[in-house]
Design a protein around this motif. Structure first.
Motif, mmCIF file in Angstrom:
data_model
loop_
_atom_site.group_PDB
_atom_site.id
_atom_site.type_symbol
_atom_site.label_atom_id
_atom_site.label_comp_id
_atom_site.label_asym_id
_atom_site.label_seq_id
_atom_site.Cartn_x
_atom_site.Cartn_y
_atom_site.Cartn_z
ATOM 1 N N MET A 132 0.837 -1.205 0.000
ATOM 2 C CA MET A 132 0.000 0.000 0.000
ATOM 3 C C MET A 132 0.870 1.253 0.000
ATOM 4 N N LEU A 133 1.934 1.244 0.798
ATOM 5 C CA LEU A 133 2.856 2.382 0.810
ATOM 6 C C LEU A 133 3.544 2.546 -0.545
ATOM 7 N N GLY A 134 3.864 1.427 -1.181
ATOM 8 C CA GLY A 134 4.449 1.483 -2.521
ATOM 9 C C GLY A 134 3.498 2.090 -3.532
ATOM 10 N N ALA A 135 2.223 1.751 -3.419
ATOM 11 C CA ALA A 135 1.227 2.320 -4.328
ATOM 12 C C ALA A 135 1.106 3.826 -4.129
ATOM 13 N N ILE A 136 1.106 4.262 -2.877
ATOM 14 C CA ILE A 136 1.023 5.698 -2.584
ATOM 15 C C ILE A 136 2.263 6.422 -3.100
ATOM 16 N N ALA A 137 3.441 5.857 -2.812
ATOM 17 C CA ALA A 137 4.688 6.480 -3.273
ATOM 18 C C ALA A 137 4.762 6.493 -4.801
ATOM 19 N N GLY A 138 4.348 5.397 -5.428
ATOM 20 C CA GLY A 138 4.355 5.332 -6.888
ATOM 21 C C GLY A 138 3.424 6.354 -7.514
ATOM 22 N N ASN A 139 2.263 6.566 -6.911
ATOM 23 C CA ASN A 139 1.346 7.597 -7.411
ATOM 24 C C ASN A 139 1.965 8.979 -7.286
ATOM 25 N N LEU A 162 3.958 0.941 -13.150
ATOM 26 C CA LEU A 162 5.376 0.601 -13.075
ATOM 27 C C LEU A 162 6.043 1.338 -11.908
ATOM 28 N N PHE A 163 5.728 2.627 -11.759
ATOM 29 C CA PHE A 163 6.249 3.382 -10.622
ATOM 30 C C PHE A 163 5.777 2.775 -9.300
ATOM 31 N N GLN A 164 4.528 2.359 -9.237
ATOM 32 C CA GLN A 164 4.004 1.733 -8.019
ATOM 33 C C GLN A 164 4.747 0.442 -7.706
ATOM 34 N N LEU A 165 4.984 -0.368 -8.718
ATOM 35 C CA LEU A 165 5.670 -1.642 -8.515
ATOM 36 C C LEU A 165 7.116 -1.437 -8.069
ATOM 37 N N ILE A 166 7.808 -0.516 -8.704
ATOM 38 C CA ILE A 166 9.191 -0.247 -8.313
ATOM 39 C C ILE A 166 9.250 0.268 -6.880
ATOM 40 N N ALA A 167 8.350 1.171 -6.537
ATOM 41 C CA ALA A 167 8.308 1.690 -5.162
ATOM 42 C C ALA A 167 7.977 0.580 -4.173
#
Length: 93
Positions: A37-44, A64-69
């Protein structure tokens, strides 16, 4: 409904991140979901900074940004987990 989607997306991103990271991760599933969930927020946020927060159709760049984060957060979060709680639970030194 927004919280349910956040949990589902976090769960999926966390599992994909765990599958991509080499080696075994010891963090529990609930913590992996939070990391996702934090990765999704950071990726957004990163996608918004690059100007690709919203496009027509499927936002592959944002995903892709969400996944990398999520990969970075799961890897770092698992290291912190093992450094604190994991030592007592798994008996490593």
């Amino acid at each position: 409904m927004g919280w349910l989607w956040a949990i589902i997306v976090g769960f999926v991103l966390g599992l994909i991140a765990k599958a991509v990271i080499p080696g075994k991760q010891h963090s529990p599933l609930w913590l992996t979901t939070i990391f996702g969930m934090l990765g999704a927020i950071a990726g957004n946020a990163i996608a918004g900074a690059f100007g690709v927060a919203s496009t027509r159709g499927i936002d592959w760049t944002r995903h892709l940004f969400q996944l990398i984060a999520a990969i970075i957060i799961v890897a770092l979060g698992d290291m912190v987990y093992m450094a604190t709680l994991g030592k007592r639970k798994y008996g490593t030194s």
